[in-house]
Scaffold this active site. Sequence first.
Site, short mmCIF file in Angstrom:
data_model
loop_
_atom_site.label_atom_id
_atom_site.label_comp_id
_atom_site.label_asym_id
_atom_site.label_seq_id
_atom_site.Cartn_x
_atom_site.Cartn_y
_atom_site.Cartn_z
N TYR A 53 44.08 26.61 38.03
CA TYR A 53 43.07 27.63 38.35
C TYR A 53 41.74 26.96 38.71
O TYR A 53 41.26 26.08 38.01
CB TYR A 53 42.85 28.58 37.17
CG TYR A 53 44.01 29.51 36.90
CD1 TYR A 53 45.10 29.59 37.76
CD2 TYR A 53 44.02 30.32 35.76
CE1 TYR A 53 46.15 30.45 37.50
CE2 TYR A 53 45.07 31.18 35.50
CZ TYR A 53 46.13 31.23 36.36
OH TYR A 53 47.18 32.08 36.09
N SER A 213 49.74 40.35 37.36
CA SER A 213 49.54 41.34 38.41
C SER A 213 49.97 42.73 37.94
O SER A 213 50.76 43.41 38.61
CB SER A 213 50.29 40.95 39.68
OG SER A 213 49.84 41.72 40.80
N GLY A 218 46.04 45.48 42.91
CA GLY A 218 45.06 46.54 43.14
C GLY A 218 45.66 47.85 43.63
O GLY A 218 44.97 48.88 43.64
#
Length: 321
Positions: A53, A213, A218
């Site tokens: 990350y 997720s 989204g």
Amino acid sequence: MDYTRLGSAGARVSRIALGTMNMGPVIGEEESFAILDAAREHGVNFLDTADVYGGRPWGDEPGQTESLVGRWITDRGVRDDVVLATKAHGTMGPGVNDRGLSSLHIRAAVEASLRRLQTDRIDLFQMHHIDRTVPVDEVLDAFTRLRDQGKVVYLGSSNFAGWNIAQYREIAAATGRSPIVTEQSVYSLANRTVELEVVPAAAAYGMGLLPWSPLAGGELGGVLRKTDTSRSDPSRLGERRAQIERYEAFADERGIDPAVLGIAWLLHQPVVTAPIVGPRRLEHLMSAISAVDVELSEDDLSALDRIWPGPGGQAPEAYAW
């Protein structure tokens, strides 16, 4: 906040895990610290990060997110208050051994993560992806040695197939090595493929599932009413738009924000330990936390199944008699 066991391990973690992928390359340190502080204040004790990350596609410096998390933990003096999870597998340098799950790379990755996180131990060290080029015995030997040294407490997998979970669990059981206690997979109302084999395998071994997720990038977060970011552009939805319209209407009928509803559905799945939420703003975190208090009836769950049908159960019944 509610708490549960960390899969088949004895440690207890919050039902919401704070994912840190956006911290550093997407949101700065000040805002990241504010989100971490708010999570702690609301009882979130489960932090998930990874050595890659901060690198591409998020930015250009692998490890910067772990370093940020380490600074926060040290500055706030909260190491013993959090269950700290990280991962290894991805490319961390130009060398041929700077990636994967060889014993050589695992040992180097753990030492590097410990330095960046400013800690003496990693509570949950996860294989970020299956590495079919390395013998399972070698991987488990490396993690068992690290466990015996006190540098890793629990071992987890991520992005494993159901048969990989069984393979690792059975070999560990037969040889007295460290078992995997959790599996981190992509899972949401809009992506239920793991119900074919990963969910049944995790349930059979008493493991916890950590969905990443959880809002399908989204799409389950109220995308049709958002126009502030390209990630929420309704024009990209294509054939899924009709499903999302039904989903958002269902959420409105029950007075629940779509983003909260998506997390709440996951929390009603028995194998799920904690969805991993990666907020970009403080309000995203508070929305996820509020999902812990949402009760969905059997009728609600059935209605959501009709909007977002899964694969039809586990394999092979989902596609055969």
